[in-house]
Motif scaffolding. Structure first.
Motif, mmCIF file in Angstrom:
data_model
loop_
_atom_site.group_PDB
_atom_site.id
_atom_site.type_symbol
_atom_site.label_atom_id
_atom_site.label_comp_id
_atom_site.label_asym_id
_atom_site.label_seq_id
_atom_site.Cartn_x
_atom_site.Cartn_y
_atom_site.Cartn_z
ATOM 1 N N ALA A 63 54.447 45.462 32.201
ATOM 2 C CA ALA A 63 55.685 46.169 32.552
ATOM 3 C C ALA A 63 56.612 45.315 33.421
ATOM 4 O O ALA A 63 56.162 44.427 34.140
ATOM 5 C CB ALA A 63 55.336 47.461 33.278
ATOM 6 N N ILE A 64 57.919 45.634 33.337
ATOM 7 C CA ILE A 64 58.939 44.956 34.159
ATOM 8 C C ILE A 64 59.756 46.043 34.852
ATOM 9 O O ILE A 64 60.234 46.982 34.199
ATOM 10 C CB ILE A 64 59.894 44.091 33.310
ATOM 11 N N SER A 65 59.914 45.907 36.172
ATOM 12 C CA SER A 65 60.650 46.936 36.917
ATOM 13 C C SER A 65 61.814 46.317 37.678
ATOM 14 O O SER A 65 61.968 45.105 37.735
ATOM 15 C CB SER A 65 59.703 47.632 37.893
ATOM 16 N N GLY A 66 62.584 47.189 38.306
ATOM 17 C CA GLY A 66 63.682 46.734 39.166
ATOM 18 C C GLY A 66 65.010 46.664 38.441
ATOM 19 O O GLY A 66 65.100 46.812 37.231
ATOM 20 N N ARG A 67 66.051 46.415 39.240
ATOM 21 C CA ARG A 67 67.384 46.338 38.631
ATOM 22 C C ARG A 67 67.519 45.030 37.842
ATOM 23 O O ARG A 67 66.664 44.152 37.909
ATOM 24 C CB ARG A 67 68.476 46.474 39.691
ATOM 25 N N ASN A 68 68.611 44.918 37.108
ATOM 26 C CA ASN A 68 68.825 43.755 36.237
ATOM 27 C C ASN A 68 68.921 42.462 37.049
ATOM 28 O O ASN A 68 69.728 42.369 37.982
ATOM 29 C CB ASN A 68 70.122 43.928 35.434
ATOM 30 N N THR A 69 68.096 41.485 36.681
ATOM 31 C CA THR A 69 68.109 40.184 37.351
ATOM 32 C C THR A 69 67.802 39.105 36.316
ATOM 33 O O THR A 69 67.325 39.399 35.217
ATOM 34 C CB THR A 69 67.006 40.090 38.443
ATOM 35 N N LYS A 99 54.251 56.879 36.382
ATOM 36 C CA LYS A 99 52.801 57.077 36.255
ATOM 37 C C LYS A 99 52.425 57.289 34.786
ATOM 38 O O LYS A 99 51.503 56.660 34.272
ATOM 39 C CB LYS A 99 52.420 58.321 37.087
ATOM 40 N N TYR A 100 53.185 58.157 34.117
ATOM 41 C CA TYR A 100 52.882 58.479 32.722
ATOM 42 C C TYR A 100 52.996 57.227 31.842
ATOM 43 O O TYR A 100 52.106 56.933 31.048
ATOM 44 C CB TYR A 100 53.832 59.581 32.203
ATOM 45 N N ILE A 101 54.108 56.504 31.959
ATOM 46 C CA ILE A 101 54.352 55.333 31.096
ATOM 47 C C ILE A 101 53.287 54.263 31.299
ATOM 48 O O ILE A 101 52.704 53.756 30.328
ATOM 49 C CB ILE A 101 55.771 54.749 31.353
ATOM 50 N N LEU A 102 52.997 53.920 32.562
ATOM 51 C CA LEU A 102 52.034 52.838 32.825
ATOM 52 C C LEU A 102 50.623 53.212 32.364
ATOM 53 O O LEU A 102 49.883 52.355 31.875
ATOM 54 C CB LEU A 102 52.049 52.454 34.309
ATOM 55 N N ASN A 103 50.270 54.480 32.490
ATOM 56 C CA ASN A 103 48.953 54.918 32.004
ATOM 57 C C ASN A 103 48.929 55.008 30.478
ATOM 58 O O ASN A 103 47.955 54.618 29.842
ATOM 59 C CB ASN A 103 48.570 56.272 32.614
ATOM 60 N N HIS A 104 50.032 55.499 29.913
ATOM 61 C CA HIS A 104 50.093 55.698 28.470
ATOM 62 C C HIS A 104 49.988 54.375 27.701
ATOM 63 O O HIS A 104 49.296 54.274 26.699
ATOM 64 C CB HIS A 104 51.393 56.424 28.093
ATOM 65 N N CYS A 105 50.701 53.336 28.199
ATOM 66 C CA CYS A 105 50.661 52.042 27.491
ATOM 67 C C CYS A 105 49.524 51.152 28.003
ATOM 68 O O CYS A 105 49.328 50.045 27.511
ATOM 69 C CB CYS A 105 52.004 51.321 27.607
ATOM 70 N N GLU A 106 48.796 51.652 29.008
ATOM 71 C CA GLU A 106 47.666 50.918 29.613
ATOM 72 C C GLU A 106 48.092 49.535 30.121
ATOM 73 O O GLU A 106 47.419 48.533 29.892
ATOM 74 C CB GLU A 106 46.503 50.793 28.613
ATOM 75 N N ALA A 107 49.241 49.509 30.808
ATOM 76 C CA ALA A 107 49.761 48.243 31.346
ATOM 77 C C ALA A 107 48.777 47.654 32.355
ATOM 78 O O ALA A 107 48.245 48.375 33.200
ATOM 79 C CB ALA A 107 51.115 48.476 32.000
ATOM 80 N N LYS A 108 48.546 46.370 32.249
ATOM 81 C CA LYS A 108 47.610 45.688 33.159
ATOM 82 C C LYS A 108 48.340 44.972 34.294
ATOM 83 O O LYS A 108 47.765 44.647 35.326
ATOM 84 C CB LYS A 108 46.774 44.661 32.378
ATOM 85 N N VAL A 109 49.636 44.674 34.061
ATOM 86 C CA VAL A 109 50.431 43.931 35.042
ATOM 87 C C VAL A 109 51.798 44.591 35.130
ATOM 88 O O VAL A 109 52.307 45.104 34.128
ATOM 89 C CB VAL A 109 50.629 42.447 34.594
ATOM 90 N N VAL A 110 52.395 44.578 36.322
ATOM 91 C CA VAL A 110 53.779 45.030 36.455
ATOM 92 C C VAL A 110 54.540 44.002 37.301
ATOM 93 O O VAL A 110 54.083 43.590 38.356
ATOM 94 C CB VAL A 110 53.881 46.456 37.052
ATOM 95 N N PHE A 111 55.673 43.559 36.780
ATOM 96 C CA PHE A 111 56.570 42.695 37.562
ATOM 97 C C PHE A 111 57.412 43.602 38.448
ATOM 98 O O PHE A 111 58.010 44.570 37.964
ATOM 99 C CB PHE A 111 57.475 41.875 36.630
ATOM 100 N N ILE A 112 57.429 43.275 39.732
ATOM 101 C CA ILE A 112 58.169 44.101 40.698
ATOM 102 C C ILE A 112 59.491 43.417 41.022
ATOM 103 O O ILE A 112 59.521 42.317 41.576
ATOM 104 C CB ILE A 112 57.357 44.304 42.002
ATOM 105 N N GLY A 113 60.583 44.098 40.663
ATOM 106 C CA GLY A 113 61.913 43.569 40.963
ATOM 107 C C GLY A 113 62.564 44.354 42.084
ATOM 108 O O GLY A 113 62.033 45.379 42.519
ATOM 109 N N PRO A 114 63.719 43.886 42.584
ATOM 110 C CA PRO A 114 64.410 44.630 43.650
ATOM 111 C C PRO A 114 64.871 45.988 43.119
ATOM 112 O O PRO A 114 65.344 46.074 41.985
ATOM 113 C CB PRO A 114 65.608 43.736 43.995
#
Length: 550
Positions: A63-69, A99-114
């Motif tokens: 997964a990738i999170s945060g605003r556009n960078t 919570k639902y999305i990360l569990n549903h796709c079984e994401a192992k990593v998430v990039f944390i953005g601002p």
């Protein structure tokens, strides 16, 4: 197998052909930090190696999170290069949705953005998920790894083998006005088809310059901006935060601009604060002054270089489109959905019809069913909903066409007009059905209205709930009421008796993503409006006043 290059191959091509040409411009403490094509490729290759070294099997969701960078782009490309599947998360997404999305796709990593809501976002992270922090100062979440550290200690990835275009490339979760988000499966072939069509209809002219501020988790920004920039070799400037949007838009002055109706009404509001409508109309009628005023307004808004101005996500009120047109700025309305890679119809500079959402894009086969539903069949249509075979089956017709859930009609020249949602139709206590979208579109003639939602379930006669623009909030109640009553009368004359607007109910608080009244793609959640304001709606339904105030 397709001979069309995928985004990773395009990045490698530009890095070879234009190594020192800047591609991405990231605002850092008020200054623009640029990344060339070669620098971008270097970051992507090293991160791909770092991801592979974590040992997850091919096809794992990341997964990738945060605003556009700039790093959102880098992460997306590194995930693809390493053979994984990217999953975008919206800024300000609810904790339950994260919570639902990360569990549903079984994401192992998430990039944390601002992001503006780091504390809430952290609550939605499943235990054990690996967190990689982008190199920005204001993350607000403790991470297991830092981007720069991983890039520094990882060799550039080599021996990249392009995957089968029919393979899953990304999961795009629909923001959903009801129920849990659905994971739309987008393949490499889907993305390539849509991007190629976009390039055919809107080829690059010189160096194109984009301004990125709409959420990258949505297929629109992903396709029209991220992918388009990679294929067109266009520059991208990122918005630092929403408060700086007007200021940075002026600074960047892009050649293409994409917005939702709310953004365009905010631009209009900014102009009218400095130059009231009556004065503007007077000045535009003076031949010598008119072109000077238009140029000054365009430059002041940062729209002087725009060749394509698009609006999507919701219908744009006709008066607002005409207001921009008077300034020499044509806002082109398009249509598409995540499920067809936002590849459906678009108005174009030399083929534009107000009120329509344009003609079908090249190769976008479209039909209207007997019930009036718009349906599609082309290479950009999704592979299905992730882990939801029943919903996938429901979304396609027996002969394989994608059901959009939207109703429409096509005129003799092939222009599509949206006439409502198949499921948005509600039934009043009179037992008659009402389609709210066209009625909302008609009342949008009133420029005091900021947002609106027509409701009628459980009522004898439907009521229009509205919020006012900041400018309208400064007017006297009498003036606002007089304008609304006059416009309601005009609209009601065109409607069947059971569809007529009984009254306008003016609500105090604007509907936002933060207060749960809008989806992250800025669509009003009709069911939320009905649920939250039901007692107030029922109370006002009992009197005969044409206007009600919260």
């Amino acid at each position: 197998m397709s001979t069309q290059k995928n985004p990773v191959e395009m990045l490698m091509q530009w890095a070879k052909e234009r190594p020192s040409t800047p591609w991405l411009f990231q605002p850092v403490n008020g200054a623009w930090k640029s990344y060339t094509w070669a620098e971008a490729e270097s970051q992507v290759r090293s991160m791909a190696t770092a991801l592979k070294s974590l040992g997850f099997p091919a096809g794992t969701a990341i997964a990738i999170s945060g605003r556009n960078t700039a790093h959102w782009f880098f992460a997306d490309l590194a995930i693809s290069m390493a053979g994984y599947v990217s999953v975008g998360l919206y800024p300000k997404q609810s904790v339950d949705a994260v919570k639902y999305i990360l569990n549903h796709c079984e994401a192992k990593v998430v990039f944390i953005g601002p992001m503006p809501d780091a504390d809430d976002f952290a609550k939605g992270l499943p235990a054990g998920i690996l967190k990689i922090g982008f190199p920005y100062a204001d993350l607000g979440i403790a991470c297991d790894h830092q981007w720069d550290d991983l890039v520094k200690k990882s060799e550039p990835f080599s021996g990249y083998t392009p995957p089968d275009p029919k393979q899953l490339a990304t999961l795009v979760y629909t923001s959903g006005t009801t129920g849990n988000p659905k994971g739309v499966m987008i393949t490499g072939e889907n993305m390539a088809f849509a991007t190629m069509g976009l390039m055919k209809t809107m080829p690059a002219v010189g160096t194109e310059k984009f301004f990125s501020y709409l959420p990258l988790a949505h297929m629109f920004e992903r396709g029209a901006l991220e992918l388009a920039s990679i294929y067109l070799g266009a520059q991208v400037y990122f918005n630092e935060n929403i408060e700086k949007l007007a200021e940075q838009l002026k600074e960047v002055a892009p050649t293409r601009f994409f917005g939702v109706p709310l953004v365009y009404s905010r631009i209009q509001g900014g102009v009218l604060r400095k130059l009231p409508q009556e004065k503007l109309e007077r000045l535009l009628k003076i031949p010598l002054l008119s072109s000077f005023i238009k140029k000054k307004i365009k430059t002041g808004a940062g729209l002087q270089n725009v060749r394509y101005m698009f609006v999507g996500a919701a219908p744009m009120p006709m008066p607002l489109m005409k207001w921009f047109e008077k300034l020499g700025l044509t806002v082109l309305q398009g249509y598409g959905m995540t499920e067809n890679s936002i590849y459906a119809t678009a108005n174009l500079p030399k083929a534009n019809r107000f009120g329509s959402v344009g003609r079908a894009m090249p190769g976008a086969d479209m039909r209207i069913s007997e019930e009036g539903e718009i349906q599609y069949k082309h290479a950009g249509v999704m592979a299905g909903y992730y882990k939801e075979p029943e919903k996938t089956v429901e979304t396609f017709t027996a002969d394989g066409w994608l059901r959009t859930g939207d109703k429409g009609r096509v005129d003799a020249e092939g222009y599509l007009y949206i006439t409502g949602r198949v499921k948005d139709i509600f039934k009043t206590l009179k037992g008659k059905y009402v389609a709210p979208a066209p009625i909302e579109g008609s009342l949008a003639r009133n420029t005091d209205i900021d947002q609106m939602c027509f409701v009628g379930t459980g009522l004898t006669q439907p009521i229009m709930t509205v919020t006012l623009t900041p400018e309208a909030q400064k007017k006297s109640r009498g003036d606002v009421e007089a304008g609304l009553i006059a416009d309601m009368k005009v609209v009601n004359e065109t409607l069947e008796p059971h569809e007529e607007i009984a009254k306008c109910l003016i609500l105090k608080e604007s509907w936002t993503i933060d207060n749960g009244m809008m989806t992250p793609t800025m669509k009003v959640k009709r069911n939320e409006v009905e649920k939250r304001f039901l007692p107030l709606i029922e109370k006002h339904a009992q009197n005969r006043d044409k206007i009600g105030w919260e």
